[in-house]
Write a protein that holds these residues in place. Structure first.
Motif, mmCIF file in Angstrom:
data_model
loop_
_atom_site.group_PDB
_atom_site.id
_atom_site.type_symbol
_atom_site.label_atom_id
_atom_site.label_comp_id
_atom_site.label_asym_id
_atom_site.label_seq_id
_atom_site.Cartn_x
_atom_site.Cartn_y
_atom_site.Cartn_z
ATOM 1 N N ALA A 14 41.435 71.217 -38.334
ATOM 2 C CA ALA A 14 42.705 70.489 -38.206
ATOM 3 C C ALA A 14 42.502 69.035 -37.770
ATOM 4 C CB ALA A 14 43.640 71.221 -37.251
ATOM 5 N N PRO A 15 41.744 68.752 -36.699
ATOM 6 C CA PRO A 15 41.619 67.350 -36.274
ATOM 7 C C PRO A 15 40.864 66.472 -37.268
ATOM 8 C CG PRO A 15 41.014 68.864 -34.495
ATOM 9 C CD PRO A 15 41.071 69.670 -35.759
ATOM 10 N N SER A 16 39.867 67.025 -37.944
ATOM 11 C CA SER A 16 39.018 66.219 -38.819
ATOM 12 C C SER A 16 39.464 66.219 -40.276
ATOM 13 C CB SER A 16 37.560 66.710 -38.745
ATOM 14 O OG SER A 16 37.456 68.045 -39.209
ATOM 15 N N TYR A 17 40.332 67.176 -40.651
ATOM 16 C CA TYR A 17 40.700 67.245 -42.069
ATOM 17 C C TYR A 17 42.183 67.561 -42.292
ATOM 18 C CZ TYR A 17 40.279 68.042 -47.059
ATOM 19 O OH TYR A 17 40.433 67.949 -48.413
ATOM 20 N N VAL A 36 34.136 64.623 -50.426
ATOM 21 C CA VAL A 36 34.531 65.437 -49.272
ATOM 22 C C VAL A 36 35.878 66.106 -49.530
ATOM 23 C CG1 VAL A 36 35.162 65.381 -46.821
ATOM 24 C CG2 VAL A 36 33.191 64.067 -47.633
ATOM 25 N N HIS A 37 36.810 65.371 -50.139
ATOM 26 C CA HIS A 37 38.118 65.966 -50.450
ATOM 27 C C HIS A 37 37.971 67.120 -51.451
ATOM 28 C CE1 HIS A 37 41.086 63.705 -48.265
ATOM 29 N NE2 HIS A 37 40.584 62.539 -48.672
ATOM 30 N N LEU A 38 37.133 66.940 -52.445
ATOM 31 C CA LEU A 38 36.912 67.997 -53.429
ATOM 32 C C LEU A 38 36.288 69.217 -52.765
ATOM 33 C CD1 LEU A 38 37.075 68.840 -56.379
ATOM 34 C CD2 LEU A 38 34.827 67.798 -56.747
ATOM 35 N N HIS A 39 35.317 68.973 -51.902
ATOM 36 C CA HIS A 39 34.685 70.049 -51.132
ATOM 37 C C HIS A 39 35.725 70.779 -50.287
ATOM 38 C CE1 HIS A 39 32.719 71.454 -47.374
ATOM 39 N NE2 HIS A 39 31.735 71.821 -48.176
#
Length: 223
Positions: A14-17, A36-39
């Motif tokens: 939650a805090p990092s993404y 990173v978003h795709l991952h």
């Protein structure tokens, strides 16, 4: 357990993404990029699919569960290369690693873990017509995936020990076997042992010259 895995993933990231910019992070994070978003998207879909699949089996909809398993196979096929790429590119994003751990050392966590996850999933698919074995191997693979989310939680535990928190879930599965079967199921025993050995060994090797040399070589493949 599938719901607990889902909640743990959401809370940990939650805090990092998921709620980045809304919740205060435990420490600074690197900017998010397309990779990173795709991952994050593919792995989030996998977690959601696992929860749905568990619900379908619990509701007796096994035929739907099997048909939907094709989507799981597609996601796994995408997850493995994405995980490797994100891990290798993370070496040039030093804030990806927890404070105090060099990026080349931290690379040991995903690179040693990915074969374990992949092996458990392949084994689970091989035993898909043996439900007791299949569901335990799938569950162990999900427990193994909890390292990143549990490691990001603001807990008063040193980072190397946070990496061992998924073993509490493995212990719960062992206790479940003892309660329901009066023995530990072979899938739990073998899969759980593999997960435990790799998790315990990872911080022992990540500062060794051999690992640092290998990690530097591997990171250079994408750098």
């Amino acid at each position: 357990m599938a719901i607990i895995v889902l909640i743990s993933t959401i809370v940990g990231f939650a805090p990092s993404y998921y709620l980045r910019g809304t919740l205060p992070p435990a420490h600074p994070y690197e900017p998010l990029n397309l990779l990173v978003h795709l991952h994050g998207l593919v792995f989030s879909l996998w977690i959601l699919l696992f929860a749905v699949q568990a619900g379908l089996v619990a509701g007796g909809k096994v035929a739907v569960h099997r048909r939907l398993g094709v989507a799981g196979l597609v996601l796994v096929t995408l997850m493995i290369p994405l995980a490797i790429l994100v891990a290798l590119h993370g070496v040039d994003r030093p804030l990806t690693a927890p404070p105090g751990i060099p990026p080349l050392s931290w690379l040991a966590v995903p690179l040693l873990d990915i074969p374990v996850f992949c092996g458990l999933i392949v084994a689970a698919l091989a035993f898909r017509r043996t439900p007791a074995t299949h569901k335990r191997l799938m569950m162990l693979a999900m427990f193994d995936m909890l390292q990143p989310s549990l490691g990001r939680m603001a807990l008063p535990i040193d980072q190397p020990f946070k990496g061992l928190l998924p073993l509490l879930f493995v212990a719960a599965l062992i206790l479940w076997d003892l309660y329901t079967l009066r023995r530990v199921h072979p899938a739990t025993l073998i899969g759980g042992l593999i997960v435990a050995v790799v998790m315990i060994a990872t911080p022992m090797v990540w500062m060794t010259p051999g690992w640092l040399a290998f990690a530097g070589w591997a990171a250079g493949l994408v750098g």
